[in-house]
Design an enzyme around this catalytic site. Structure first.
Site, PDB file in Angstrom:
ATOM      1  N   THR A   1       0.842  -1.202   0.000  1.00 46.56           N
ATOM      2  CA  THR A   1       0.000   0.000   0.000  1.00 46.56           C
ATOM      3  C   THR A   1       0.871   1.242   0.000  1.00 46.56           C
ATOM      4  O   THR A   1       1.946   1.257   0.607  1.00 46.56           O
ATOM      5  CB  THR A   1      -0.952   0.045   1.222  1.00 46.56           C
ATOM      6  OG1 THR A   1      -1.733   1.255   1.169  1.00 46.56           O
ATOM      7  CG2 THR A   1      -0.217   0.019   2.552  1.00 46.56           C
TER       8      THR A   1
ATOM      9  N   GLU B   1       0.277   5.255   4.216  1.00 42.21           N
ATOM     10  CA  GLU B   1       0.912   4.979   5.509  1.00 42.21           C
ATOM     11  C   GLU B   1      -0.113   4.780   6.628  1.00 42.21           C
ATOM     12  O   GLU B   1       0.082   3.949   7.520  1.00 42.21           O
ATOM     13  CB  GLU B   1       1.878   6.121   5.879  1.00 42.21           C
ATOM     14  CG  GLU B   1       2.589   5.844   7.190  1.00 42.21           C
ATOM     15  CD  GLU B   1       3.821   6.721   7.405  1.00 42.21           C
ATOM     16  OE1 GLU B   1       4.104   7.597   6.564  1.00 42.21           O
ATOM     17  OE2 GLU B   1       4.482   6.500   8.436  1.00 42.21           O
TER      18      GLU B   1
ATOM     19  N   LYS C   1      -3.134   3.514   6.378  1.00 40.03           N
ATOM     20  CA  LYS C   1      -3.685   2.165   6.248  1.00 40.03           C
ATOM     21  C   LYS C   1      -2.693   1.144   6.782  1.00 40.03           C
ATOM     22  O   LYS C   1      -3.066   0.221   7.501  1.00 40.03           O
ATOM     23  CB  LYS C   1      -4.021   1.862   4.774  1.00 40.03           C
ATOM     24  CG  LYS C   1      -5.317   2.497   4.306  1.00 40.03           C
ATOM     25  CD  LYS C   1      -5.612   2.329   2.803  1.00 40.03           C
ATOM     26  CE  LYS C   1      -5.353   0.980   2.200  1.00 40.03           C
ATOM     27  NZ  LYS C   1      -5.839   0.920   0.774  1.00 40.03           N
TER      28      LYS C   1
ATOM     29  N   GLU D   1      -4.878   0.937  -9.889  1.00 40.44           N
ATOM     30  CA  GLU D   1      -6.116   0.274  -9.505  1.00 40.44           C
ATOM     31  C   GLU D   1      -7.009   0.148 -10.722  1.00 40.44           C
ATOM     32  O   GLU D   1      -7.297   1.132 -11.390  1.00 40.44           O
ATOM     33  CB  GLU D   1      -6.828   1.078  -8.415  1.00 40.44           C
ATOM     34  CG  GLU D   1      -6.451   0.598  -7.036  1.00 40.44           C
ATOM     35  CD  GLU D   1      -7.032   1.481  -5.946  1.00 40.44           C
ATOM     36  OE1 GLU D   1      -8.172   1.959  -6.121  1.00 40.44           O
ATOM     37  OE2 GLU D   1      -6.343   1.687  -4.940  1.00 40.44           O
TER      38      GLU D   1
ATOM     39  N   ASP E   1      -8.376  -2.724  -0.243  1.00 39.78           N
ATOM     40  CA  ASP E   1      -8.986  -1.570  -0.868  1.00 39.78           C
ATOM     41  C   ASP E   1     -10.181  -1.181  -0.022  1.00 39.78           C
ATOM     42  O   ASP E   1     -10.894  -2.033   0.508  1.00 39.78           O
ATOM     43  CB  ASP E   1      -9.419  -1.903  -2.298  1.00 39.78           C
ATOM     44  CG  ASP E   1      -9.637  -0.628  -3.091  1.00 39.78           C
ATOM     45  OD1 ASP E   1      -8.654   0.091  -3.328  1.00 39.78           O
ATOM     46  OD2 ASP E   1     -10.792  -0.342  -3.465  1.00 39.78           O
TER      47      ASP E   1
ATOM     48  N   TYR F   1     -11.686  10.107   5.576  1.00 42.13           N
ATOM     49  CA  TYR F   1     -13.061  10.491   5.899  1.00 42.13           C
ATOM     50  C   TYR F   1     -13.391  10.367   7.390  1.00 42.13           C
ATOM     51  O   TYR F   1     -14.534  10.602   7.782  1.00 42.13           O
ATOM     52  CB  TYR F   1     -14.039   9.633   5.075  1.00 42.13           C
ATOM     53  CG  TYR F   1     -13.846   9.826   3.583  1.00 42.13           C
ATOM     54  CD1 TYR F   1     -14.315  10.971   2.949  1.00 42.13           C
ATOM     55  CD2 TYR F   1     -13.151   8.895   2.816  1.00 42.13           C
ATOM     56  CE1 TYR F   1     -14.119  11.178   1.588  1.00 42.13           C
ATOM     57  CE2 TYR F   1     -12.941   9.085   1.455  1.00 42.13           C
ATOM     58  CZ  TYR F   1     -13.422  10.231   0.853  1.00 42.13           C
ATOM     59  OH  TYR F   1     -13.216  10.437  -0.489  1.00 42.13           O
ATOM     60  N   ASP F   2     -12.418   9.997   8.211  1.00 41.01           N
ATOM     61  CA  ASP F   2     -12.699   9.815   9.647  1.00 41.01           C
ATOM     62  C   ASP F   2     -13.342  11.040  10.312  1.00 41.01           C
ATOM     63  O   ASP F   2     -14.205  10.880  11.179  1.00 41.01           O
ATOM     64  CB  ASP F   2     -11.424   9.422  10.407  1.00 41.01           C
ATOM     65  CG  ASP F   2     -10.995   7.987  10.112  1.00 41.01           C
ATOM     66  OD1 ASP F   2     -11.837   7.188   9.654  1.00 41.01           O
ATOM     67  OD2 ASP F   2      -9.808   7.679  10.336  1.00 41.01           O
TER      68      ASP F   2
HETATM   69  P1  ITT Z   1      -3.390   2.111  -1.733  1.00 38.15           P
HETATM   70  O1  ITT Z   1      -4.374   1.879  -2.859  1.00 38.15           O
HETATM   71  O2  ITT Z   1      -2.001   2.367  -2.176  1.00 38.15           O
HETATM   72  O3  ITT Z   1      -3.468   1.028  -0.692  1.00 38.15           O
HETATM   73  P2  ITT Z   1      -5.080   4.418  -1.186  1.00 38.15           P
HETATM   74  O4  ITT Z   1      -4.936   5.564  -0.275  1.00 38.15           O
HETATM   75  O5  ITT Z   1      -5.268   4.694  -2.652  1.00 38.15           O
HETATM   76  O6  ITT Z   1      -3.831   3.453  -0.955  1.00 38.15           O
HETATM   77  P3  ITT Z   1      -7.640   3.085  -1.260  1.00 38.15           P
HETATM   78  O7  ITT Z   1      -7.564   2.904  -2.725  1.00 38.15           O
HETATM   79  O8  ITT Z   1      -8.075   1.935  -0.421  1.00 38.15           O
HETATM   80  O9  ITT Z   1      -6.228   3.531  -0.640  1.00 38.15           O
HETATM   81  O10 ITT Z   1      -8.527   4.348  -1.025  1.00 38.15           O
HETATM   82  C1  ITT Z   1      -9.350   4.407   0.018  1.00 38.15           C
HETATM   83  C2  ITT Z   1      -9.669   5.835   0.341  1.00 38.15           C
HETATM   84  O11 ITT Z   1     -10.788   5.749   1.218  1.00 38.15           O
HETATM   85  C3  ITT Z   1      -8.534   6.493   1.076  1.00 38.15           C
HETATM   86  O12 ITT Z   1      -7.855   7.392   0.267  1.00 38.15           O
HETATM   87  C4  ITT Z   1      -9.275   7.227   2.181  1.00 38.15           C
HETATM   88  O13 ITT Z   1      -9.641   8.464   1.661  1.00 38.15           O
HETATM   89  C5  ITT Z   1     -10.552   6.461   2.384  1.00 38.15           C
HETATM   90  N1  ITT Z   1     -10.445   5.590   3.540  1.00 38.15           N
HETATM   91  C6  ITT Z   1     -10.148   4.271   3.553  1.00 38.15           C
HETATM   92  N2  ITT Z   1     -10.108   3.799   4.796  1.00 38.15           N
HETATM   93  C7  ITT Z   1     -10.365   4.841   5.597  1.00 38.15           C
HETATM   94  C8  ITT Z   1     -10.448   4.980   6.986  1.00 38.15           C
HETATM   95  O14 ITT Z   1     -10.213   3.975   7.811  1.00 38.15           O
HETATM   96  N3  ITT Z   1     -10.734   6.180   7.467  1.00 38.15           N
HETATM   97  C9  ITT Z   1     -10.957   7.222   6.644  1.00 38.15           C
HETATM   98  N4  ITT Z   1     -10.890   7.185   5.322  1.00 38.15           N
HETATM   99  C10 ITT Z   1     -10.590   5.989   4.792  1.00 38.15           C
END
Ligand code: ITT
Length: 175
Positions: free
Chosen positions: A6, A9, A11, A35, A61, A136-137
């Site tokens: 990923t 950071e 996540k 993606e 994801d 979005y937390d």
């Molecule tokens: P990778 O694909 O490299 O893992 P990314 O940031 O692009 O990283 P995602 O495609 O999973 O990750 O995007 C998910 C988005 O949803 C992320 O950018 C956040 O804005 C939101 N998101 C995911 N989990 C969240 C959480 O626990 N709290 C708040 N927002 C979250």
């Protein structure tokens, strides 16, 4: 050692802490990947896994699905966070009474077809609140609570979509 691919950071940190609580140490491959655009998070995960050139890795994801917006931003959550962000979402929700939303997390692991899903239901707040968490937390209030995930990261770590997906994943690993 299993590694989490990923670029995000936040996540990674959350996953590392949750897995550590299960007694499992994970590594980090800090890389993004293209993606594949798909209608569901499960499909995004399955298709993305096909192009990831590593073994013994997992990806996750995630996204937020807002009912009154037909599930938007959903699979576009990362894009929306980089564009209109939380103020833009609150603007779209102005005057909207039905604030129901859910966070979804899907984990996929290299060499496996099975995916692991976690969901947490809640509501979109009327303002941006809290310093903890990420993404979005600050606008997500989990069901039955008053504080946003950003105001109560400790609670988030117990019930989040990521927590639930990882718990499923760990259950599978230990079988
Ligand atoms: P990778 O694909 O490299 O893992 P990314 O940031 O692009 O990283 P995602 O495609 O999973 O990750 O995007 C998910 C988005 O949803 C992320 O950018 C956040 O804005 C939101 N998101 C995911 N989990 C969240 C959480 O626990 N709290 C708040 N927002 C979250």
């Amino acid at each position: 050692m299993l590694r989490f691919v990923t670029s995000n950071e936040n996540k990674f940190r959350e996953a590392r802490d949750i897995m550590a609580a299960h007694g499992i140490e994970i590594g980090w491959i800090k890389e993004g990947y293209t993606e594949v655009q798909a209608d569901t998070i499960e499909e995004v995960v399955r298709e993305s896994l096909k192009i990831i050139p590593y073994e013994d890795v997992f990806i996750e994801d995630s996204g937020i699905f807002i009912r009154a917006l037909g599930g938007f931003p959903g699979v576009y959550s990362a894009y929306v966070e980089n564009t209109i962000k939380n103020p833009g979402i609150l603007k779209l929700m102005e005057g909207v009474e039905d604030r129901r939303a859910e966070f979804v997390s899907v984990i996929g692991v290299s060499g496996e077809d099975k995916v692991f899903k976690g969901v947490v239901k809640g509501n979109i707040a009327h303002s941006i609140r809290g310093e903890g968490g990420f993404g979005y937390d600050p606008i997500f209030i989990p069901e039955g609570r008053e504080k946003t995930f950003a105001e109560d990261p400790e609670y988030k770590s117990q019930v989040s979509h990521r927590r639930r997906a990882l718990d499923e994943f760990v259950r599978y690993l230990s079988e």
